[in-house]
Write an enzyme that holds these catalytic residues in place. Structure first.
Site, mmCIF file in Angstrom:
data_model
loop_
_atom_site.group_PDB
_atom_site.id
_atom_site.type_symbol
_atom_site.label_atom_id
_atom_site.label_comp_id
_atom_site.label_asym_id
_atom_site.label_seq_id
_atom_site.Cartn_x
_atom_site.Cartn_y
_atom_site.Cartn_z
ATOM 1 N NE ARG A 106 -1.956 -1.742 3.565
ATOM 2 C CZ ARG A 106 -2.395 -1.940 4.813
ATOM 3 N NH1 ARG A 106 -3.624 -1.562 5.134
ATOM 4 N NH2 ARG A 106 -1.613 -2.496 5.711
ATOM 5 C CE LYS A 126 0.756 -2.183 9.509
ATOM 6 N NZ LYS A 126 -0.419 -2.432 10.381
ATOM 7 C CE1 TYR A 177 -5.698 2.458 10.127
ATOM 8 C CE2 TYR A 177 -4.528 2.016 8.084
ATOM 9 C CZ TYR A 177 -5.718 2.222 8.774
ATOM 10 O OH TYR A 177 -6.908 2.204 8.093
ATOM 11 C CG HIS A 212 -2.302 -0.721 15.032
ATOM 12 N ND1 HIS A 212 -3.657 -0.813 15.290
ATOM 13 C CD2 HIS A 212 -2.185 -0.633 13.673
ATOM 14 C CE1 HIS A 212 -4.333 -0.792 14.155
ATOM 15 N NE2 HIS A 212 -3.459 -0.675 13.159
ATOM 16 C CD GLU A 225 -3.975 3.194 15.310
ATOM 17 O OE1 GLU A 225 -3.085 3.113 16.176
ATOM 18 O OE2 GLU A 225 -3.753 3.572 14.131
ATOM 19 C CB ILE A 250 -2.512 -10.005 14.941
ATOM 20 C CG1 ILE A 250 -1.144 -10.413 15.512
ATOM 21 C CG2 ILE A 250 -2.424 -9.454 13.531
ATOM 22 C CD1 ILE A 250 -1.206 -11.143 16.820
ATOM 23 C CG ASP A 251 -2.582 -4.385 12.738
ATOM 24 O OD1 ASP A 251 -1.405 -4.731 12.615
ATOM 25 O OD2 ASP A 251 -3.294 -4.033 11.781
#
Length: 406
Positions: free
Chosen positions: A49, A109, A128, A130, A152, A303-304
């Site tokens: 991405r 990411k 993101y 996390h 997120e 899982i993130d």
């Protein structure tokens, strides 16, 4: 290579517009300053991405901003450097130049360790993150002094997480697909066909969580002919699912006893539970995993955020599964990266308004004006401004409003 693309490929250090130049921009363009926005190529394992698509670049350039895109950053999503040049971007050869020159970094990411070292004080990171299950990244971002806004935890007026939703949809739809593949005998699974055949029963699919990912997982699993049960603690969510799917699925109120029984029966267990900003609760213990059928499969979409199964740990697209007590675990932390083009365009459609707000008004005004964007602020110049992240790592929590002078 065309002359236009060759010139755009040269590493440039764009200059800010002067006040005179700004006055020449169209009157309808609302922004307080010109911002330099950088899009590095993602370096996580099999992450294809990209943070901005050409149409998003064109919109930012139209508003008077400068966009730098690393060479081949969009190639994995089928987007060429020529596409970005046509949209008004400058193509640069290295991530070093992106991080050195950009006021705001737009990614997909979380930054890996080598990228985190390139961040600097006052630089905006929009991606993101996390952070709750990732102490190392959290401490590195604190040390960087950057302004770190996590997709997120950005919210909407209805309480949803609009920048997480499209990737939750993608991951939910992928979960039965990768689960069905993992159930094949050659992949270490039981050798069970998800939909069965006449005279042979369908596989039992248990989905933990009836939110966005869980609903989309149910949609695909039902379409594949599986016997589907969705577990949730929200009576409202269970009613919604019952209305949407009718008798095509079973719904069960979540208790430890119910989960124990369903886990034992499952051929495919899909975990999709989410606590915004916080580590996922461990709903399935190691003892429960031991009761599962040999060759059954767990797909931990959560899982993130650390995963909702005690035996889960993050894997990659290169090596997606492992086995614990005879149970196949699929725990890829960037599942949507497998369908990079779909995921990239879906993500840009929801992130662009916020990216524009940050570019047009600068981080301080944009965050002050929009409480929903402000909820995305996780780390601000060495301070943790997301309470679940602070709690997860036993760090001091500072309200976003206080660091913004509100």
């Amino acid at each position: 290579m065309s002359e236009k693309l060759r010139k755009a490929s040269i590493i440039l250090r764009p200059a800010r517009h002067t006040e005179g130049q700004r006055s020449n921009l169209p009157n309808h363009l609302s922004r307080d300053r010109v911002m330099r926005i950088g899009v590095p190529k993602e370096i996580k394992n099999h992450e294809y991405r990209v943070g901005l698509v050409p149409s998003s670049v064109q919109e930012l350039v139209h508003h008077g901003h400068q966009v730098m895109v690393q060479k081949d950053a969009g190639a994995g999503a089928g987007l060429t450097d020529a596409d970005y040049v046509a949209a008004g971007a400058t193509i640069v050869d290295s991530a070093d130049q992106i991080f050195a020159d950009a006021d705001m970094i737009v990614k997909v990411k979380e930054p890996l360790a080598v990228e985190r070292k390139k961040l600097r004080k006052g630089q905006i990171l929009f991606t993101y993150l996390h952070l709750a299950p990732d102490a190392e990244q959290t401490h590195d971002l604190i040390a960087s002094g950057a302004i770190c806004i996590a997709y997120e935890t950005v919210t909407a007026t209805n309480g949803s997480l609009p920048l997480l939703t499209p990737m939750s949809e993608v991951a939910g739809r992928l979960a039965p697909q990768v689960g069905a593949h993992s159930l094949e005998k050659a992949q270490g699974g039981r050798g069970v066909l998800l939909g069965g055949v006449p005279g042979v029963p369908a596989a039992e699919v248990v989905i933990l969580g009836g939110g966005v990912s869980g609903t989309h997982a149910a949609t695909i699993a039902v379409g594949m002919g599986a016997k589907v049960t969705v577990v949730d603690r929200s009576a409202e969510a269970l009613k919604r699912l019952a209305t949407q799917f009718g008798t095509s699925i079973s719904t069960v109120f979540s208790t430890r006893s119910a989960i124990e029984e369903l886990v034992r029966r499952a051929d495919l267990l899909i975990g999709t539970v989410l606590v915004p900003g916080a580590a996922a609760p461990k709903l399935v213990t190691h003892d429960m995993v031991r009761t599962m059928k040999p060759g059954s499969v767990i797909v931990d979409v959560a899982i993130d955020q650390g995963g909702c199964v005690e035996t889960s740990h993050a894997t990659t697209h290169s090596d997606p599964t492992y086995v614990v007590d005879g149970v196949v675990h699929y725990c890829v932390a960037n599942m949507p990266g497998a369908v990079a083009r779909t995921s990239t365009f879906a993500l840009n459609s929801v992130t662009l308004p916020f990216t524009l707000a940050l570019a047009n008004h600068g981080w301080q005004k944009a965050l002050q004006q929009d409480v929903h964007l402000r909820n995305g602020l996780n780390v601000f110049e060495g301070k943790v401004t997301c309470e679940p992240v602070a709690q997860a790592h036993n760090l001091p929590y500072v309200k976003a409003e206080s660091v913004l002078g509100m």
